[in-house]
Design an enzyme around this catalytic site. Structure first.
Site, PDB file in Angstrom:
ATOM      1  N   HIS A 114      -4.046  -3.157   5.235  1.00 39.76           N
ATOM      2  CA  HIS A 114      -5.506  -3.484   5.043  1.00 39.76           C
ATOM      3  C   HIS A 114      -5.467  -4.399   6.093  1.00 39.76           C
ATOM      4  O   HIS A 114      -6.664  -4.624   6.993  1.00 39.76           O
ATOM      5  CB  HIS A 114      -5.657  -3.979   3.837  1.00 39.76           C
TER       6      HIS A 114
ATOM      7  N   HIS B 112       1.300  -2.332   1.799  1.00 38.60           N
ATOM      8  CA  HIS B 112       0.256  -1.856   1.678  1.00 38.60           C
ATOM      9  C   HIS B 112      -0.739  -2.922   2.005  1.00 38.60           C
ATOM     10  O   HIS B 112      -1.983  -2.405   2.706  1.00 38.60           O
ATOM     11  CB  HIS B 112       0.055  -1.746   0.023  1.00 38.60           C
ATOM     12  N   GLU B 113      -0.842  -3.954   1.496  1.00 36.74           N
ATOM     13  CA  GLU B 113      -1.607  -5.154   1.984  1.00 36.74           C
ATOM     14  C   GLU B 113      -1.912  -5.176   3.526  1.00 36.74           C
ATOM     15  O   GLU B 113      -2.940  -5.773   4.069  1.00 36.74           O
ATOM     16  CB  GLU B 113      -1.606  -6.276   1.320  1.00 36.74           C
TER      17      GLU B 113
END
Length: 244
Positions: A127, A123-124
């Site tokens: 980003h 998920h990160e």
């Protein structure tokens, strides 16, 4: 300032502004503390376990490996010691991306299982990939934030069938899109002091474009097998482009 004395008007306004624009840093209290020595950190089991799980994710998880290669191809090579930090966080979060330092925070007190570490890192890293390729205005443009949260929820495995069943959420047609929308809104509300209506509006305005932006996977990886295929496709695409 003496105990019980009220803040002067200008100081009160500054304090209110800082609280209004904390950009979610309240969830990561260790961000503002002096880093502990290696010896001190090594005494805490949470930190050691976090580092071991992170290393395993980066070495074996196809989602993470694809994103690491994509970041490198985009000119943003990720280094374990520089770009990841295991820290204690607020009880409601698993991790976060600190755009000010280009660093991924992993919540060592909240991540207890390898599968959870895999999802948080993926998920990160999405980003981080968006930060590298798209120059996202994280702090002033809520639509940019919404877009990256949509992509992260869509591509990280957050909304796989098994994860949704574990949350006791069931649905038929369009359930994946509903999960992505809901999790994107929740993520915005966790890191920005905005109303739910503002978060929903930002997500809805960019949803179609950002949901269909599948880079660097090229597909929605609904399982680890899908992620492995996407990883192979990415490697073959890179080799093909190198021979042009």
């Amino acid at each position: 300032m003496e105990e019980g004395e009220a803040d002067p008007p200008l100081a009160a306004e500054k304090k209110a502004a800082e609280e209004e624009d904390d950009f979610g840093y309240r969830l990561f209290p260790d961000r503002n503390k002096k880093p502990q020595s290696f010896l001190v950190r090594s005494l805490f089991t949470f930190h050691n376990k976090c580092q071991l799980m992170l290393r395993l994710t980066l070495q074996t998880n196809p989602y993470a490996r694809l994103l690491l290669e994509a970041l490198k191809q985009s000119g943003c090579t990720v280094f374990n010691d520089r770009h990841f930090s295991c820290e204690n966080c607020d009880g409601c979060v698993g991790g976060g991306f600190d755009a000010a330092t280009s660093q991924i925070v992993l919540c060592q007190n909240n991540i207890r299982q390898q599968s959870h570490m895999n999802r948080v890192v993926t998920h990160e890293l999405i980003h981080a990939f968006d930060h590298c390729r798209a120059h996202v205005d994280w702090f002033k443009n809520i639509k940019h934030l919404a877009c990256s949260e949509i992509r992260a929820a869509n591509l990280s495995g957050d909304c796989t069938l098994m994860n949704e069943i574990a949350r006791f959420k069931f649905g038929l047609k369009g359930h994946h899109q509903t999960c992505v929308r809901d999790r994107a809104i929740r993520s915005i509300l966790a890191v920005r002091k905005v109303s739910k209506e503002t978060a929903e509006k930002a997500v809805d305005e960019v949803f179609d474009a950002c949901f269909n932006d599948l880079e660097p996977f090229g597909r929605i990886p609904h399982s680890k097998a899908d992620a492995k295929r996407a990883y192979r496709d990415f490697q073959n695409r890179d080799r093909y482009n190198a021979n042009l």
